[in-house]
Design a protein around this motif. Sequence first.
Motif, PDB file in Angstrom:
ATOM      1  N   LEU A  34      38.416  38.849  22.985  1.00 56.04           N
ATOM      2  CA  LEU A  34      39.467  37.896  22.597  1.00 56.04           C
ATOM      3  C   LEU A  34      40.772  38.560  22.603  1.00 56.04           C
ATOM      4  O   LEU A  34      40.862  39.510  22.072  1.00 56.04           O
ATOM      5  CB  LEU A  34      39.121  36.920  21.371  1.00 56.04           C
ATOM      6  CG  LEU A  34      40.467  36.292  21.075  1.00 56.04           C
ATOM      7  CD1 LEU A  34      40.693  35.314  21.881  1.00 56.04           C
ATOM      8  CD2 LEU A  34      40.096  35.671  19.524  1.00 56.04           C
ATOM      9  N   VAL A  35      41.756  38.109  23.417  1.00 58.82           N
ATOM     10  CA  VAL A  35      43.031  38.498  23.440  1.00 58.82           C
ATOM     11  C   VAL A  35      44.056  37.423  22.647  1.00 58.82           C
ATOM     12  O   VAL A  35      43.930  36.290  22.880  1.00 58.82           O
ATOM     13  CB  VAL A  35      43.656  38.662  24.865  1.00 58.82           C
ATOM     14  CG1 VAL A  35      45.054  39.086  24.879  1.00 58.82           C
ATOM     15  CG2 VAL A  35      42.971  39.840  25.657  1.00 58.82           C
ATOM     16  N   LEU A  36      44.502  38.039  21.593  1.00 57.52           N
ATOM     17  CA  LEU A  36      45.223  36.971  20.750  1.00 57.52           C
ATOM     18  C   LEU A  36      46.680  37.161  21.014  1.00 57.52           C
ATOM     19  O   LEU A  36      47.367  38.280  20.702  1.00 57.52           O
ATOM     20  CB  LEU A  36      45.011  37.216  19.202  1.00 57.52           C
ATOM     21  CG  LEU A  36      43.561  36.733  18.758  1.00 57.52           C
ATOM     22  CD1 LEU A  36      43.227  37.575  17.518  1.00 57.52           C
ATOM     23  CD2 LEU A  36      43.385  35.302  18.527  1.00 57.52           C
ATOM     24  N   LEU A  37      47.262  36.113  21.476  1.00 55.79           N
ATOM     25  CA  LEU A  37      48.728  36.079  21.898  1.00 55.79           C
ATOM     26  C   LEU A  37      49.487  35.572  20.981  1.00 55.79           C
ATOM     27  O   LEU A  37      49.273  34.196  21.150  1.00 55.79           O
ATOM     28  CB  LEU A  37      48.798  35.660  23.337  1.00 55.79           C
ATOM     29  CG  LEU A  37      50.321  35.738  23.851  1.00 55.79           C
ATOM     30  CD1 LEU A  37      51.166  37.061  23.742  1.00 55.79           C
ATOM     31  CD2 LEU A  37      50.475  35.216  25.539  1.00 55.79           C
ATOM     32  N   ARG A  38      50.610  35.974  20.091  1.00 56.66           N
ATOM     33  CA  ARG A  38      51.423  34.957  19.649  1.00 56.66           C
ATOM     34  C   ARG A  38      52.471  34.463  20.431  1.00 56.66           C
ATOM     35  O   ARG A  38      52.952  35.270  21.509  1.00 56.66           O
ATOM     36  CB  ARG A  38      52.258  36.041  18.377  1.00 56.66           C
ATOM     37  CG  ARG A  38      52.947  34.834  17.543  1.00 56.66           C
ATOM     38  CD  ARG A  38      53.645  35.692  16.645  1.00 56.66           C
ATOM     39  NE  ARG A  38      54.616  34.597  15.714  1.00 56.66           N
ATOM     40  CZ  ARG A  38      55.450  35.266  14.949  1.00 56.66           C
ATOM     41  NH1 ARG A  38      55.636  36.330  14.697  1.00 56.66           N
ATOM     42  NH2 ARG A  38      56.479  34.161  14.491  1.00 56.66           N
ATOM     43  N   HIS A  39      52.810  33.464  20.531  1.00 57.35           N
ATOM     44  CA  HIS A  39      53.939  32.957  21.004  1.00 57.35           C
ATOM     45  C   HIS A  39      55.326  33.618  21.130  1.00 57.35           C
ATOM     46  O   HIS A  39      55.597  34.470  19.970  1.00 57.35           O
ATOM     47  CB  HIS A  39      54.282  31.404  20.673  1.00 57.35           C
ATOM     48  CG  HIS A  39      54.728  31.194  19.052  1.00 57.35           C
ATOM     49  ND1 HIS A  39      56.175  31.588  18.832  1.00 57.35           N
ATOM     50  CD2 HIS A  39      54.428  30.808  17.957  1.00 57.35           C
ATOM     51  CE1 HIS A  39      56.438  31.425  17.686  1.00 57.35           C
ATOM     52  NE2 HIS A  39      55.197  30.910  17.189  1.00 57.35           N
TER      53      HIS A  39
ATOM     54  N   VAL B 201      50.345  41.340  21.390  1.00 55.08           N
ATOM     55  CA  VAL B 201      48.948  40.990  21.751  1.00 55.08           C
ATOM     56  C   VAL B 201      48.009  41.966  20.849  1.00 55.08           C
ATOM     57  O   VAL B 201      48.174  43.022  20.425  1.00 55.08           O
ATOM     58  CB  VAL B 201      48.740  41.554  23.117  1.00 55.08           C
ATOM     59  CG1 VAL B 201      47.387  41.751  23.399  1.00 55.08           C
ATOM     60  CG2 VAL B 201      49.626  40.981  24.319  1.00 55.08           C
ATOM     61  N   SER B 202      47.111  41.073  20.067  1.00 55.78           N
ATOM     62  CA  SER B 202      46.033  41.880  19.497  1.00 55.78           C
ATOM     63  C   SER B 202      44.853  41.262  19.897  1.00 55.78           C
ATOM     64  O   SER B 202      44.617  40.329  20.789  1.00 55.78           O
ATOM     65  CB  SER B 202      46.015  41.277  17.903  1.00 55.78           C
ATOM     66  OG  SER B 202      47.323  41.599  17.265  1.00 55.78           O
TER      67      SER B 202
ATOM     68  N   ASN C 111      49.124  43.691  17.024  1.00 53.70           N
ATOM     69  CA  ASN C 111      50.553  43.855  17.042  1.00 53.70           C
ATOM     70  C   ASN C 111      51.293  44.714  18.416  1.00 53.70           C
ATOM     71  O   ASN C 111      52.098  45.375  18.213  1.00 53.70           O
ATOM     72  CB  ASN C 111      51.164  44.189  15.932  1.00 53.70           C
ATOM     73  CG  ASN C 111      52.734  43.694  15.799  1.00 53.70           C
ATOM     74  OD1 ASN C 111      53.066  42.605  16.234  1.00 53.70           O
ATOM     75  ND2 ASN C 111      53.252  44.599  15.143  1.00 53.70           N
ATOM     76  N   ASP C 112      50.410  44.686  19.458  1.00 54.17           N
ATOM     77  CA  ASP C 112      50.899  45.415  20.694  1.00 54.17           C
ATOM     78  C   ASP C 112      51.959  44.923  21.435  1.00 54.17           C
ATOM     79  O   ASP C 112      51.782  43.741  22.000  1.00 54.17           O
ATOM     80  CB  ASP C 112      49.617  45.614  21.724  1.00 54.17           C
ATOM     81  CG  ASP C 112      49.719  46.692  22.645  1.00 54.17           C
ATOM     82  OD1 ASP C 112      51.084  46.811  23.078  1.00 54.17           O
ATOM     83  OD2 ASP C 112      48.752  47.325  23.156  1.00 54.17           O
ATOM     84  N   VAL C 113      53.070  45.478  21.581  1.00 57.89           N
ATOM     85  CA  VAL C 113      54.129  44.657  22.074  1.00 57.89           C
ATOM     86  C   VAL C 113      54.785  45.374  23.381  1.00 57.89           C
ATOM     87  O   VAL C 113      55.528  44.980  23.914  1.00 57.89           O
ATOM     88  CB  VAL C 113      55.324  44.399  21.226  1.00 57.89           C
ATOM     89  CG1 VAL C 113      55.141  43.594  20.003  1.00 57.89           C
ATOM     90  CG2 VAL C 113      55.964  45.777  20.463  1.00 57.89           C
ATOM     91  N   GLY C 114      53.991  46.525  23.760  1.00 52.49           N
ATOM     92  CA  GLY C 114      54.583  46.854  24.963  1.00 52.49           C
ATOM     93  C   GLY C 114      53.400  47.987  25.676  1.00 52.49           C
ATOM     94  O   GLY C 114      53.738  48.637  26.521  1.00 52.49           O
TER      95      GLY C 114
END
Length: 237
Positions: free
Chosen positions: A4-9, A185-186, A201-204
């Motif tokens: 599962l890829v969890l994407l915050r808006h 992305v988590s 909390n991967d942002v890049g």
Amino acid sequence: MPTLVLLRHGRSTANTSGVLAGWSPGVDLDEHGRAQADAVAERLRPVPLAAIVASPLDRCRQTVAPVLAGRDVAPVTDERFGECRYGDWTGRKLTDLVKEPLWKVVQQHPSAAVFPGPEGEGLAATQARAVAAVREWNAKVEQSHGKDAIWLACSHGDVIKAILADAYGMHLDLFQRIVVDPCSVSVVRYSETRPFVVRVNDVGGDLTGLLPPPKQAGDTGSADESDAVVGGGAGTA
């Protein structure tokens, strides 16, 4: 089981105005949030997504729109990935909410926090419905695409933190230790015996490491997919 890829808006107009948006209508991504959504879509481009599920709120649907581009995947909304229902706190300034006695409960004992008003929801209830949604979607995706499938859910900060806390086996009272930034992305890889939290909390970062490794000739698969690698393993290339 699937990954599962969890994407915050992406960043919204409520984020920049310091307002607790909740389920308020008309909360859109701001210009920076739209750029974030475009950027994360490019990062996700090499990753095959068996399903893309989003909170029904506009800011999540706007975030997944560029992710969907060029993919043969129909978007689905699921209210269980919707924001926590903050009740009478909805639409109020965070600087005012800090002064409320409930604020300390949310910070120190969130499992006991229930937001005021007839539409208010408890954070424990938010976690329960979000985790139930994850489990149901895991089963659907595995049945239709196999155990190595990857799917994406676009949701909100507190909801994603609650899902990650469950994956860590962490009590909800500790979930405020987790940081989930806009358009981060988590990743959680589920197995029969435990979830593996792969990223938070991967942002890049490069997301191609999420792809399952190719099968090697003569590989007997002696280790169960639920097993953790003793010593930590070599990581992804």
